[in-house]
Design a protein around this motif. Structure first.
Motif, short mmCIF file in Angstrom:
data_model
loop_
_atom_site.label_atom_id
_atom_site.label_comp_id
_atom_site.label_asym_id
_atom_site.label_seq_id
_atom_site.Cartn_x
_atom_site.Cartn_y
_atom_site.Cartn_z
N LEU A 197 56.97 11.12 64.01
CA LEU A 197 56.06 11.50 62.93
C LEU A 197 54.61 11.31 63.37
O LEU A 197 53.75 12.16 63.07
CB LEU A 197 56.35 10.66 61.69
N ALA A 198 54.32 10.21 64.06
CA ALA A 198 52.95 9.96 64.50
C ALA A 198 52.46 11.08 65.41
O ALA A 198 51.31 11.55 65.29
CB ALA A 198 52.87 8.61 65.20
N ARG A 199 53.31 11.54 66.32
CA ARG A 199 52.93 12.65 67.20
C ARG A 199 52.69 13.92 66.39
O ARG A 199 51.75 14.68 66.67
CB ARG A 199 54.01 12.88 68.26
N ALA A 200 53.56 14.15 65.40
CA ALA A 200 53.43 15.36 64.58
C ALA A 200 52.14 15.34 63.77
O ALA A 200 51.44 16.36 63.67
CB ALA A 200 54.64 15.50 63.66
N LEU A 201 51.82 14.21 63.19
CA LEU A 201 50.58 14.10 62.42
C LEU A 201 49.36 14.26 63.32
O LEU A 201 48.35 14.88 62.94
CB LEU A 201 50.53 12.76 61.69
N ASP A 202 49.44 13.70 64.54
CA ASP A 202 48.31 13.82 65.46
C ASP A 202 48.10 15.28 65.86
O ASP A 202 46.97 15.76 65.91
CB ASP A 202 48.59 12.96 66.70
N SER A 203 49.20 16.00 66.11
CA SER A 203 49.07 17.42 66.44
C SER A 203 48.47 18.20 65.27
O SER A 203 47.66 19.12 65.47
CB SER A 203 50.43 18.00 66.81
N ALA A 204 48.87 17.82 64.05
CA ALA A 204 48.36 18.52 62.88
C ALA A 204 46.85 18.33 62.71
O ALA A 204 46.17 19.22 62.17
CB ALA A 204 49.08 18.02 61.63
N ARG A 205 46.33 17.21 63.18
CA ARG A 205 44.87 17.01 63.11
C ARG A 205 44.13 18.06 63.93
O ARG A 205 42.96 18.34 63.69
CB ARG A 205 44.51 15.61 63.62
N TYR A 206 44.83 18.64 64.91
CA TYR A 206 44.22 19.65 65.77
C TYR A 206 44.80 21.03 65.46
O TYR A 206 44.90 21.90 66.34
CB TYR A 206 44.43 19.27 67.23
N SER A 207 45.24 21.19 64.19
CA SER A 207 45.67 22.50 63.66
C SER A 207 46.92 23.04 64.32
O SER A 207 47.11 24.25 64.40
CB SER A 207 44.54 23.53 63.77
N ASP A 208 47.79 22.15 64.78
CA ASP A 208 49.09 22.55 65.34
C ASP A 208 50.18 21.95 64.44
O ASP A 208 50.41 20.74 64.45
CB ASP A 208 49.23 22.05 66.77
#
Length: 505
Positions: free
Chosen positions: A336-347
């Motif tokens: 989840l942490a990786r997914a949230l981090d990617s979402a911060r960069y619009s992915d």
């Protein structure tokens, strides 16, 4: 959102010893007469059935089978469900009897718990019990199965939790009404007969088909509610029952939604605190995790982000579904942490993967029916059909108690448009007059410990075991949780633990 009470029960135990317990062999080969019985004089008349077992591939310890049960026990002329079952056979020399197992949901099939029993249950349980799982009526490989929709993205992906106009709000209402209408129309012959009372009668039919006067039961999550319903309806047939991760059986629909939202809110807080202190959290490195999470959710509410070709952009609702899925087990927190981090960069691709996992999306783009069956069973168990106004009022209360997990400004209309039920779930009570083991974890998001404690309180002799863990359900979390279950199932009277036993190593 009312999150499905699903359970990750894939626990492997390498335990080599076992508590002392009696071993009495019980034959299960002869066809028998099935007649669901109860202390309630209104229960239906006898029903005849057998189980047709066959070997499961080359695995000599596992068999699969089917059995017929009536759609309506009071009117068998309405047809039958064909239940799919699996059995992991015990050691004949040490066999005590059968252990019926259910993974929860509601809506999830349980046959896999028997097929993969050697990856889930302790060696002691495998030796002494036939582990029997089945796909409850309307679910899994049992037929007919609940089937409402095929296009999940249409109904769930585009949900706007905070509509800004009357038109946006009406779209939510219309989708909820359309979903309920599809469920009712596509399941017209069975929708009134997939509730928990009917599945509890199926448990008794399975018991009788196995030829056992009393039987043992082990249910996870909603499986606890099903097991407690069975124990209330058929108390004289209960040898032992383990209820792991139970909801509050006294809570109404909206109250349960509030309890669950608070549970997930607390788990999100624990996750964000883990991010603050752990080098393993990739999300919000060098910044405040709570502020970063809140900012990301607000951004997704205003501007959904791309996921993959052919799939919707990730909305705040989709992101929170991904978060909810990850809260079931802290082993998912890094993902989840990786997914949230990617979402911060619009992915949004990694959040989409977690979202799809929640809805059981397969590689071919199709879904099993578990979430459709989940909503149908929940609503057909409930007396309440909250109005739109009542849902909206409840949303404000839930948002105040759980602002991160449940930020919606309007209701979800989860059961509002479903048909009224002919047979709501019975009140779970104190009928089975023997110790029943109830397990709760300290950080359970879906069935908070307070809810599980409420289940133990309504039983005649509920023995609560508290497991220290940030996950949903507690069996297999540590050796203590395995030992306490083994001792109880092998000897339900002398092996029952003291109430409020703690498993915290």
């Amino acid at each position: 959102m009312l999150a499905a009470g699903c359970s990750d029960s894939g626990v492997t135990s390498s335990r080599s010893d076992e508590p002392a317990g009696s071993t009495t062999s019980v034959s299960t080969t002869a066809p028998v007469t099935v007649s669901p019985s109860s202390t309630d004089a209104s229960e239906p008349a006898p029903w005849q059935t057998t189980i047709a077992w066959e070997s499961f591939g080359v695995d000599t310890e596992v068999e699969t089978g089917t059995m017929e049960v009536p759609i309506d026990y009071r009117d068998p002329s309405k047809g039958t469900f064909t239940l799919f079952l699996a059995r992991h056979r015990a050691d004949d020399a040490e066999r005590i009897g059968s252990l019926l197992v259910n993974p929860g949901g509601p809506g999830f099939g349980g046959s896999d718990l028997a097929i993969f029993a050697d990856q889930i249950y302790s060696p002691a349980l495998l030796r002494h019990f036939d582990i029997i799982g089945w796909d409850p009526r309307g679910t899994g490989q049992s037929t007919p199965a609940v089937d409402c929709i095929t296009d999940y993205d249409r109904y769930f992906a585009g949900t706007d939790l905070t509509p800004n106009t009357d038109d946006e709000r009406q779209q939510l209402i219309d989708l909820a009404a359309e979903f309920a209408s599809e469920c009712e129309a596509n399941n017209a012959d069975i929708i009134q007969y997939v509730g928990t009372n009917h599945s509890a009668r199926d448990i008794d039919s399975i018991r009788r088909a196995l030829g056992e006067d009393t039987i043992s039961y082990f249910g996870f999550s909603y499986g606890s509610e099903l097991g407690a319903t069975w124990a209330t309806m058929f108390p004289e047939t209960v040898r032992a029952a383990v209820l792991d991760g139970a909801s509050d059986p006294t809570a109404g629909f909206l109250e349960e939604s509030l309890q669950q939202s608070v549970g997930f809110e607390q788990s999100i807080t624990a996750f964000l605190e883990w991010c603050r202190t752990s080098d393993s959290c990739q999300f919000a490195s060098g910044v405040d995790p709570e502020a970063a999470f809140d900012a990301l959710m607000a951004e997704l509410d205003e501007r959904p982000i791309p996921s993959i070709d052919g799939r919707p952009d990730v909305t705040r609702a989709m992101a929170l579904t991904a978060v909810a899925y990850s809260m079931y087990d802290e082993s998912l927190w890094r993902q989840l942490a990786r997914a949230l981090d990617s979402a911060r960069y619009s992915d949004g691709e990694l959040l989409l993967q977690l979202y799809d996992s929640y809805y059981q999306r397969r590689d071919d783009g199709m879904y099993d029916n578990s979430l459709e069956a989940f909503q149908t069973i929940v609503c057909m168990d409930a007396v309440e059909r909250p109005t739109i106004a009542e849902e909206d009022a409840a949303a404000a209360e839930i948002r105040s108690a759980a602002p991160r997990f449940s930020p919606g400004t309007v209701g979800g209309y989860f059961c509002t448009f479903f048909p009224e039920t002919l047979e709501p779930r019975i009140d779970i009570g104190t009928a089975a007059r023997l110790p029943i083991l109830v397990i709760g974890t300290t950080g359970d998001p879906a069935t908070p410990l307070s809810s599980t404690r409420a289940m133990a309180d309504v039983l005649f002799d509920g023995r609560l075991v508290v497991v220290e863990a940030d996950q949903h359900t507690g069996y297999g979390v540590n050796q203590c949780s395995i030992d306490v279950v083994d001792r109880y199932l092998l000897d339900p009277i002398d092996g029952a633990p003291a109430d409020e036993t703690a498993c915290s190593e």
